[in-house]
Scaffold this motif. Structure first.
Motif, mmCIF file in Angstrom:
data_model
loop_
_atom_site.group_PDB
_atom_site.id
_atom_site.type_symbol
_atom_site.label_atom_id
_atom_site.label_comp_id
_atom_site.label_asym_id
_atom_site.label_seq_id
_atom_site.Cartn_x
_atom_site.Cartn_y
_atom_site.Cartn_z
ATOM 1 N N LEU A 106 11.395 -31.016 13.291
ATOM 2 C CA LEU A 106 10.115 -31.060 12.270
ATOM 3 C C LEU A 106 9.484 -29.935 11.747
ATOM 4 O O LEU A 106 9.322 -30.310 10.035
ATOM 5 C CB LEU A 106 9.390 -32.040 12.930
ATOM 6 C CG LEU A 106 8.026 -32.318 12.349
ATOM 7 C CD1 LEU A 106 7.766 -33.304 11.087
ATOM 8 C CD2 LEU A 106 6.997 -33.590 13.425
ATOM 9 N N TYR A 107 9.401 -28.580 12.278
ATOM 10 C CA TYR A 107 9.546 -27.936 11.685
ATOM 11 C C TYR A 107 10.007 -27.382 10.339
ATOM 12 O O TYR A 107 9.338 -26.751 9.210
ATOM 13 C CB TYR A 107 8.976 -26.789 12.554
ATOM 14 C CG TYR A 107 9.064 -25.217 12.345
ATOM 15 C CD1 TYR A 107 7.394 -24.878 12.416
ATOM 16 C CD2 TYR A 107 10.038 -24.484 11.768
ATOM 17 C CE1 TYR A 107 7.192 -23.505 12.010
ATOM 18 C CE2 TYR A 107 9.470 -23.207 11.388
ATOM 19 C CZ TYR A 107 8.509 -22.468 11.463
ATOM 20 O OH TYR A 107 8.402 -21.257 11.030
ATOM 21 N N GLU A 108 11.105 -27.094 10.944
ATOM 22 C CA GLU A 108 12.623 -26.554 9.062
ATOM 23 C C GLU A 108 12.050 -27.452 7.911
ATOM 24 O O GLU A 108 11.756 -28.858 8.552
ATOM 25 C CB GLU A 108 13.927 -27.159 9.991
ATOM 26 C CG GLU A 108 14.699 -26.690 10.980
ATOM 27 C CD GLU A 108 14.858 -24.866 11.289
ATOM 28 O OE1 GLU A 108 14.295 -24.311 9.916
ATOM 29 O OE2 GLU A 108 14.634 -23.925 11.660
ATOM 30 N N GLY A 109 11.974 -26.782 7.149
ATOM 31 C CA GLY A 109 11.826 -26.714 5.819
ATOM 32 C C GLY A 109 10.080 -27.742 5.297
ATOM 33 O O GLY A 109 10.340 -27.198 4.115
ATOM 34 N N ARG A 110 9.231 -27.324 6.334
ATOM 35 C CA ARG A 110 7.781 -27.684 6.144
ATOM 36 C C ARG A 110 7.007 -26.877 6.247
ATOM 37 O O ARG A 110 7.178 -25.576 6.837
ATOM 38 C CB ARG A 110 7.506 -29.288 6.949
ATOM 39 C CG ARG A 110 8.455 -30.620 6.928
ATOM 40 C CD ARG A 110 7.782 -31.680 7.611
ATOM 41 N NE ARG A 110 9.100 -33.050 7.553
ATOM 42 C CZ ARG A 110 10.807 -32.838 7.483
ATOM 43 N NH1 ARG A 110 10.836 -31.054 8.628
ATOM 44 N NH2 ARG A 110 10.732 -33.652 7.173
ATOM 45 N N GLU A 111 5.966 -26.696 5.641
ATOM 46 C CA GLU A 111 4.594 -25.468 5.635
ATOM 47 C C GLU A 111 4.150 -26.127 6.759
ATOM 48 O O GLU A 111 2.888 -25.472 6.575
ATOM 49 C CB GLU A 111 3.720 -25.800 4.483
ATOM 50 C CG GLU A 111 4.709 -25.863 3.569
ATOM 51 C CD GLU A 111 5.628 -24.468 2.426
ATOM 52 O OE1 GLU A 111 4.654 -23.896 3.620
ATOM 53 O OE2 GLU A 111 6.688 -24.284 2.553
ATOM 54 N N PHE A 112 4.295 -26.729 8.028
ATOM 55 C CA PHE A 112 3.402 -26.458 9.419
ATOM 56 C C PHE A 112 3.409 -25.073 9.304
ATOM 57 O O PHE A 112 4.752 -24.154 9.217
ATOM 58 C CB PHE A 112 4.278 -26.788 10.399
ATOM 59 C CG PHE A 112 4.131 -28.638 9.580
ATOM 60 C CD1 PHE A 112 2.677 -29.553 9.388
ATOM 61 C CD2 PHE A 112 5.426 -29.777 9.969
ATOM 62 C CE1 PHE A 112 2.576 -30.465 9.185
ATOM 63 C CE2 PHE A 112 4.680 -30.886 9.820
ATOM 64 C CZ PHE A 112 3.604 -31.306 9.550
ATOM 65 N N SER A 113 1.982 -24.073 10.455
ATOM 66 C CA SER A 113 2.468 -22.410 10.918
ATOM 67 C C SER A 113 3.296 -22.965 12.166
ATOM 68 O O SER A 113 4.026 -21.651 12.024
ATOM 69 C CB SER A 113 0.854 -22.433 11.279
ATOM 70 O OG SER A 113 0.706 -23.182 11.798
ATOM 71 N N ARG A 114 3.055 -23.964 12.945
ATOM 72 C CA ARG A 114 4.399 -24.311 13.970
ATOM 73 C C ARG A 114 4.169 -25.348 14.702
ATOM 74 O O ARG A 114 3.561 -26.770 14.307
ATOM 75 C CB ARG A 114 3.814 -23.064 14.816
ATOM 76 C CG ARG A 114 2.228 -23.570 15.332
ATOM 77 C CD ARG A 114 1.964 -22.872 16.568
ATOM 78 N NE ARG A 114 2.387 -22.823 17.752
ATOM 79 C CZ ARG A 114 1.936 -21.701 18.944
ATOM 80 N NH1 ARG A 114 1.563 -20.777 17.904
ATOM 81 N NH2 ARG A 114 2.501 -21.844 19.567
ATOM 82 N N VAL A 115 5.705 -25.569 14.851
ATOM 83 C CA VAL A 115 5.423 -27.349 15.867
ATOM 84 C C VAL A 115 6.079 -26.806 16.701
ATOM 85 O O VAL A 115 6.879 -26.457 17.791
ATOM 86 C CB VAL A 115 6.726 -28.018 15.124
ATOM 87 C CG1 VAL A 115 6.556 -29.861 15.828
ATOM 88 C CG2 VAL A 115 5.751 -28.668 13.484
ATOM 89 N N ASP A 116 5.339 -27.509 17.961
ATOM 90 C CA ASP A 116 5.470 -27.313 19.973
ATOM 91 C C ASP A 116 5.339 -28.780 20.232
ATOM 92 O O ASP A 116 5.307 -29.722 19.687
ATOM 93 C CB ASP A 116 3.557 -27.146 20.379
ATOM 94 C CG ASP A 116 4.354 -25.253 20.133
ATOM 95 O OD1 ASP A 116 4.511 -24.675 20.581
ATOM 96 O OD2 ASP A 116 3.575 -25.034 18.912
ATOM 97 N N ALA A 117 6.612 -28.896 21.673
ATOM 98 C CA ALA A 117 7.049 -30.072 21.830
ATOM 99 C C ALA A 117 6.261 -29.725 23.187
ATOM 100 O O ALA A 117 6.758 -28.665 23.794
ATOM 101 C CB ALA A 117 8.257 -30.371 22.038
ATOM 102 N N THR A 118 5.565 -30.939 24.106
ATOM 103 C CA THR A 118 5.074 -30.867 25.135
ATOM 104 C C THR A 118 5.301 -31.940 25.198
ATOM 105 O O THR A 118 5.489 -33.345 25.226
ATOM 106 C CB THR A 118 3.812 -30.901 24.976
ATOM 107 O OG1 THR A 118 2.557 -30.323 26.001
ATOM 108 C CG2 THR A 118 2.149 -31.935 24.098
ATOM 109 N N PHE A 119 4.633 -32.445 26.697
ATOM 110 C CA PHE A 119 4.826 -33.954 27.208
ATOM 111 C C PHE A 119 3.346 -34.083 27.576
ATOM 112 O O PHE A 119 2.647 -33.763 28.295
ATOM 113 C CB PHE A 119 5.430 -33.699 28.380
ATOM 114 C CG PHE A 119 6.847 -33.188 27.940
ATOM 115 C CD1 PHE A 119 7.876 -33.896 27.643
ATOM 116 C CD2 PHE A 119 7.300 -31.794 28.199
ATOM 117 C CE1 PHE A 119 9.496 -33.043 27.170
ATOM 118 C CE2 PHE A 119 8.841 -31.330 27.339
ATOM 119 C CZ PHE A 119 9.118 -32.025 26.721
ATOM 120 N N ILE A 120 3.377 -35.868 28.361
ATOM 121 C CA ILE A 120 1.748 -36.296 28.985
ATOM 122 C C ILE A 120 2.152 -36.095 30.104
ATOM 123 O O ILE A 120 1.259 -36.295 31.230
ATOM 124 C CB ILE A 120 1.797 -37.490 28.616
ATOM 125 C CG1 ILE A 120 0.190 -37.618 28.462
ATOM 126 C CG2 ILE A 120 2.369 -38.496 28.839
ATOM 127 C CD1 ILE A 120 -1.000 -37.112 28.017
#
Length: 407
Positions: free
Chosen positions: A167-181
């Protein structure tokens, strides 16, 4: 005429069983049935829904309804990742079905997994939140937090991180973090607080869930709490995947893989097939099958599910025992076994005891950590196990003479 060209519902045709988890919320079960109906329209073959637990029809009942009219049934999983349901429970149910319906060919497909259509769908969910917040990833500093359920299977958890990276690759997000509930780490709360240290303009939380159920509600509540605690960061939570038509693209691909015998599973990182640190006791097909059979029996009653706690709710406490070389030499295996026995006899039924690798306190072991309390015990003897469970777990009283932070 090929099987795929056959009219829907004709005899000696094929059918599809779409397997969902099952929920106490009938709205979530209806989403599975809606996807089954939409998939039938896409594929041109009969598609019925069946559920692992908590809802009807069960997998055996759904197969019994389909089998008399078809010559083959392909099972397609409406599971986001390959954890124990995909690896154990469904294969056990299909083995039983093969013996009860010997004239029907059964093909088992793969889970939804990592797929371009899902990445595209997650991107749209993030964009919708951006619009609500009035931010633009190309102009503003937008961080994304992808929140999944969490699993005791490391292979499944690893896929969440892979999706986050895609989801992060190729997009202009500053970061994409994975997390869990729940179940594993990092937790949503910890991840959000960590992201806040970088002071983005906005934090977009995307629930990696199929339905809008209890866990999605927890993600929304956690996001709202974070938004209130950090007034300098705008934060909002998006919608789950729902019944978006792009899921049909994934399900259609999984169906084709099943019926052509080209299903690929990540066996190189499967805790039931290879020995992974912390999961050594899960290795072995016989153990996995026994777990699946016990699980099936536990959820046989589907009429009174509201009175039966879900077997997969996250434990209230998790006790980790270091079994690295130094602690093992000091007697950690005996401590682990006594803790597990004490946990089985404990008043609190929501306790998980597992081994872990080095806790970084070599020379002071055996080391035992109790989470989410964050209490570490050192120099634990086997006879101390009963005290840790009966005092700390059952009565919320820290065993002070073992607590490394009080010594």
């Amino acid at each position: 005429m090929s099987r795929t060209d056959s009219p829907t519902g004709s005899l000696n045709d094929e059918a599809v069983l779409l397997v969902g988890h099952g929920s106490r919320r009938e709205a979530s079960n209806e989403q599975v049935r809606t996807l089954a109906a939409d998939l039938e329209g896409r594929l041109g073959v009969p598609v019925d829904a069946g559920f692992l637990e908590l809802a009807e029809p069960s997998i055996p009942d759904a197969i019994d309804a389909l089998a008399p009219a078809v010559s083959s049934i392909s099972v397609v999983h409406l599971s986001l990742f390959a954890a124990s349901h995909v690896k154990n429970d469904v294969p056990a149910a299909l083995q039983r079905a093969r013996s009860e319906h010997p004239d029907v060919a059964f093909e088992n497909g793969a889970h939804l997994g990592v797929h371009p259509a899902i990445v595209d769908l997650l991107d749209d969910r993030a964009a919708s939140v951006e619009a609500d917040l009035g931010v633009d990833r190309e102009r503003d500093d937008v961080a994304v937090v992808l929140c999944a359920r969490g699993s005791s299977d490391p292979d499944a958890n690893a896929d969440v991180h892979k999706l986050a990276r895609l989801l992060y690759e190729g997009r202009e997000f500053s970061r994409v973090d994975a997390t869990f509930i729940g179940v594993t780490e990092p937790t949503l709360d910890d991840t959000l607080h960590d992201v806040a240290k970088h002071r983005p303009d906005a934090v977009v939380v995307v629930p990696y869930m199929l339905g809008d159920g209890v866990l999605t509600g927890r993600i929304r509540d956690g996001t709202d709490d974070f938004d209130a605690d950090y007034p300098y960061v705008d934060a909002a939570c998006g919608d789950p995947l729902g019944t978006d038509s792009r899921l049909l693209d994934v399900l259609a691909d999984r169906w084709q893989e099943a019926r052509t015998g080209s299903v690929e599973m990540s066996c190189d990182t499967c805790k039931y097939k290879v020995e992974l640190d912390g999961y050594e006791e899960d290795v072995g097909g016989a153990k996995a099958m026994l777990r699946a059979l016990n699980h099936q029996e536990a959820h046989e009653d589907r009429e009174n599910v509201a009175d039966d706690p879900h077997a997969h709710d996250a434990p209230d406490r998790h006790v980790a025992v270091c079994t690295n070389q130094t602690c093992a030499a000091d007697g950690a295996p005996a401590v682990l076994e006594r803790l597990r026995q004490a946990a089985r006899d404990a008043e609190d039924g929501s306790l998980r005891v597992t081994r872990t690798s080095c806790l970084g306190q070599c020379g002071d072991g055996p080391n035992v950590a109790v989470y989410p309390d964050g209490v570490w015990y050192q120099r634990v003897d086997p006879e101390d196990a009963d005290r840790i469970v009966s005092s700390h777990v059952d009565r919320d009283r820290i065993v002070s003479d073992l607590d490394s932070q009080l010594l």
